[in-house]
Design a protein around this motif. Sequence first.
Motif, mmCIF file in Angstrom:
data_model
loop_
_atom_site.group_PDB
_atom_site.id
_atom_site.type_symbol
_atom_site.label_atom_id
_atom_site.label_comp_id
_atom_site.label_asym_id
_atom_site.label_seq_id
_atom_site.Cartn_x
_atom_site.Cartn_y
_atom_site.Cartn_z
ATOM 1 N N SER A 75 10.403 11.078 -14.392
ATOM 2 C CA SER A 75 10.787 10.047 -13.439
ATOM 3 C C SER A 75 9.560 9.380 -12.840
ATOM 4 C CB SER A 75 11.635 10.662 -12.331
ATOM 5 O OG SER A 75 11.905 9.718 -11.331
ATOM 6 N N LEU A 76 9.665 8.083 -12.585
ATOM 7 C CA LEU A 76 8.581 7.339 -11.945
ATOM 8 C C LEU A 76 8.836 7.222 -10.448
ATOM 9 C CD1 LEU A 76 7.912 4.471 -14.503
ATOM 10 C CD2 LEU A 76 6.642 6.580 -14.175
ATOM 11 N N LYS A 77 9.114 8.355 -9.826
ATOM 12 C CA LYS A 77 9.324 8.369 -8.391
ATOM 13 C C LYS A 77 7.994 8.335 -7.651
ATOM 14 C CE LYS A 77 13.550 11.163 -8.209
ATOM 15 N NZ LYS A 77 14.100 12.445 -7.696
ATOM 16 N N THR A 78 8.044 7.838 -6.433
ATOM 17 C CA THR A 78 6.919 7.979 -5.524
ATOM 18 C C THR A 78 7.473 8.192 -4.119
ATOM 19 O OG1 THR A 78 4.773 7.073 -4.892
ATOM 20 C CG2 THR A 78 6.626 5.532 -4.928
ATOM 21 N N THR A 79 6.588 8.435 -3.174
ATOM 22 C CA THR A 79 6.999 8.784 -1.820
ATOM 23 C C THR A 79 6.671 7.664 -0.843
ATOM 24 O OG1 THR A 79 6.527 11.097 -2.321
ATOM 25 C CG2 THR A 79 6.797 10.519 -0.010
ATOM 26 N N ILE A 80 7.639 7.300 -0.005
ATOM 27 C CA ILE A 80 7.420 6.293 1.033
ATOM 28 C C ILE A 80 7.148 7.015 2.347
ATOM 29 C CG2 ILE A 80 8.359 4.265 2.191
ATOM 30 C CD1 ILE A 80 10.374 4.025 -0.096
ATOM 31 N N PRO A 81 6.003 6.797 2.976
ATOM 32 C CA PRO A 81 5.692 7.485 4.233
ATOM 33 C C PRO A 81 6.618 7.058 5.371
ATOM 34 C CG PRO A 81 3.762 6.311 3.352
ATOM 35 C CD PRO A 81 4.925 5.916 2.541
ATOM 36 N N PHE A 82 6.907 7.996 6.272
ATOM 37 C CA PHE A 82 7.660 7.762 7.502
ATOM 38 C C PHE A 82 9.106 7.317 7.258
ATOM 39 C CE2 PHE A 82 3.187 6.903 8.791
ATOM 40 C CZ PHE A 82 3.051 7.965 9.692
ATOM 41 N N SER A 95 -4.185 10.629 -5.671
ATOM 42 C CA SER A 95 -3.007 10.128 -4.956
ATOM 43 C C SER A 95 -1.898 9.750 -5.929
ATOM 44 C CB SER A 95 -3.393 8.924 -4.093
ATOM 45 O OG SER A 95 -4.383 9.273 -3.153
ATOM 46 N N LEU A 96 -2.258 9.155 -7.046
ATOM 47 C CA LEU A 96 -1.265 8.747 -8.038
ATOM 48 C C LEU A 96 -0.587 9.957 -8.684
ATOM 49 C CD1 LEU A 96 -3.290 5.840 -9.627
ATOM 50 C CD2 LEU A 96 -0.987 5.583 -8.679
ATOM 51 N N THR A 97 -1.367 10.972 -9.019
ATOM 52 C CA THR A 97 -0.786 12.151 -9.662
ATOM 53 C C THR A 97 0.147 12.907 -8.723
ATOM 54 O OG1 THR A 97 -2.758 13.427 -9.066
ATOM 55 C CG2 THR A 97 -2.696 12.478 -11.278
ATOM 56 N N LEU A 98 -0.133 12.853 -7.416
ATOM 57 C CA LEU A 98 0.698 13.542 -6.429
ATOM 58 C C LEU A 98 1.788 12.639 -5.858
ATOM 59 C CD1 LEU A 98 -2.150 15.437 -4.535
ATOM 60 C CD2 LEU A 98 -0.430 16.446 -6.047
ATOM 61 N N ARG A 99 1.914 11.428 -6.398
ATOM 62 C CA ARG A 99 2.910 10.447 -5.950
ATOM 63 C C ARG A 99 2.743 10.116 -4.469
ATOM 64 N NH1 ARG A 99 6.561 10.895 -10.369
ATOM 65 N NH2 ARG A 99 5.370 12.053 -11.928
ATOM 66 N N LYS A 100 1.501 9.955 -4.047
ATOM 67 C CA LYS A 100 1.199 9.623 -2.647
ATOM 68 C C LYS A 100 0.397 8.328 -2.555
ATOM 69 C CE LYS A 100 3.098 13.299 -0.898
ATOM 70 N NZ LYS A 100 3.825 13.626 -2.143
ATOM 71 N N GLU A 101 0.519 7.465 -3.567
ATOM 72 C CA GLU A 101 -0.283 6.238 -3.573
ATOM 73 C C GLU A 101 0.087 5.290 -2.440
ATOM 74 O OE1 GLU A 101 3.052 5.646 -6.632
ATOM 75 O OE2 GLU A 101 1.725 7.253 -5.934
ATOM 76 N N LEU A 102 1.341 5.334 -1.973
ATOM 77 C CA LEU A 102 1.732 4.476 -0.855
ATOM 78 C C LEU A 102 1.167 4.985 0.464
ATOM 79 C CD1 LEU A 102 5.455 3.627 -1.725
ATOM 80 C CD2 LEU A 102 3.369 2.381 -2.307
ATOM 81 N N LEU A 103 0.613 6.180 0.444
ATOM 82 C CA LEU A 103 -0.022 6.763 1.623
ATOM 83 C C LEU A 103 -1.509 6.397 1.692
ATOM 84 C CD1 LEU A 103 0.988 8.617 3.937
ATOM 85 C CD2 LEU A 103 0.159 10.575 2.607
ATOM 86 N N LEU A 104 -2.021 5.742 0.657
ATOM 87 C CA LEU A 104 -3.455 5.433 0.593
ATOM 88 C C LEU A 104 -3.973 4.600 1.766
ATOM 89 C CD1 LEU A 104 -4.042 4.889 -3.228
ATOM 90 C CD2 LEU A 104 -5.182 6.566 -1.767
ATOM 91 N N PRO A 105 -3.201 3.620 2.281
ATOM 92 C CA PRO A 105 -3.717 2.885 3.451
ATOM 93 C C PRO A 105 -4.026 3.783 4.644
ATOM 94 C CG PRO A 105 -1.900 1.683 2.468
ATOM 95 C CD PRO A 105 -1.967 3.017 1.766
#
Length: 403
Positions: A182-189, A318-328
């Motif tokens: 799956s190409l899931k990722t995580t949205i913070p908050f 960050s990409l491997t852990l699906r936390k790229e949206l947390l990068l900012p």
Amino acid sequence: MLYHLFEYIDRVFDLPGAGVFRYISFRAGMAALFSLIITITFGKSIINWIRKKQIGETVRELGLQGQLEKKGTPTMGGLMIMAAIVIPTFLFADVYNIYIILLLATTLWLGGIGFLDDFIKVFRKNKEGLAGKFKIVGQVVIGIVVGTTLYFHEDVVVREFQTPVSVEEGVIETTPFRDAKSLKTTIPFVKNNELRYDVIFGFFGDFLTPILFIGLVIFIVTGVSNGANITDGIDGLAAGTSAIIGLTIAIYAYISGNAIFSQYLNVMFIPNSGELVIFCAAFVGACVGFLWYNAYPAQVFMGDTGSLMIGGVIAVLSLTLRKELLLPLLCGVFVIELLSVIFQVSYFKYTKRKYGEGRRIFLMSPLHHHYQKKNIPEAKITVRFWIVGILFAILALATLKLR
């Protein structure tokens, strides 16, 4: 390779104590320790070798306080960081793990591009170094490799639990699960915080989905790598900030790779991602150890050899852990530094077109040079930026519960 050696010894000979290498916490601690030993113990020898080869920093006159004193300081210190990451990772991590392979490839590839840039600056006496377009091409290449692997490789999966994991009387119950590609990722908050790229990109057609995903990976790798490169402008700033980011990612890697913790905290469980804790430990150790010689007044600079590589590594982690949206948040200091340059250049060009004379938002960009122009001591600027980085790290970790 010690991990595989002791795994074999434990399995075949049942040697007492050999099984300790199965524990991520032990191997992470050893990786951090070896990383520190490599940088601190061999750092002086590397600096002397660099100085002997006359690999010194070339300085452009920017009117900054203490700038000319840095002329001739050995550069290419990023080689120390690379060695302190790669060697402990090879020793203590599972080198057949796909995520470890990706991170080692990123480290060596971007470190090599940075080395070429520094080589041209120092030995060819060209202050511009490697042409920007060639740097971008190199970043795009590793972005394609990472994006293609994350999209197509069979070992890159997300484990989805069908029933809750529970613990009764100290015994962990076995729960049904399935491994999903799956190409899931995580949205913070956000409470229901999973975003599916395959669904979003699917609107453009199945054929374009992998292309758009790989394009997103390229954008992230290039942006973070250049953000770290811009941040590397005063003693200790990039290394200290990167150590803070690396430690934060290590916590996420440990949680994401653990079935119990990930489900309890409602974090995406990514099988085999726990190995990234060992890489992160080596990364943090390398950055902290480098500060031994890079803290003000610096005895060595990392150069593009270190800064391009550090940014790329953080992006891929960050990409491997699906936390790229947390990068900012994770890379808040990098983002601020990069935006200060973008705003400065854009505003200057806009006012030049409108008024015939370019105007500036800051005294100088990136932002750390603005504070130098205000005659704030360099060491104070660095420490304050570290504090801001710690605040961003705390906010990033707060997303584990604040939704």
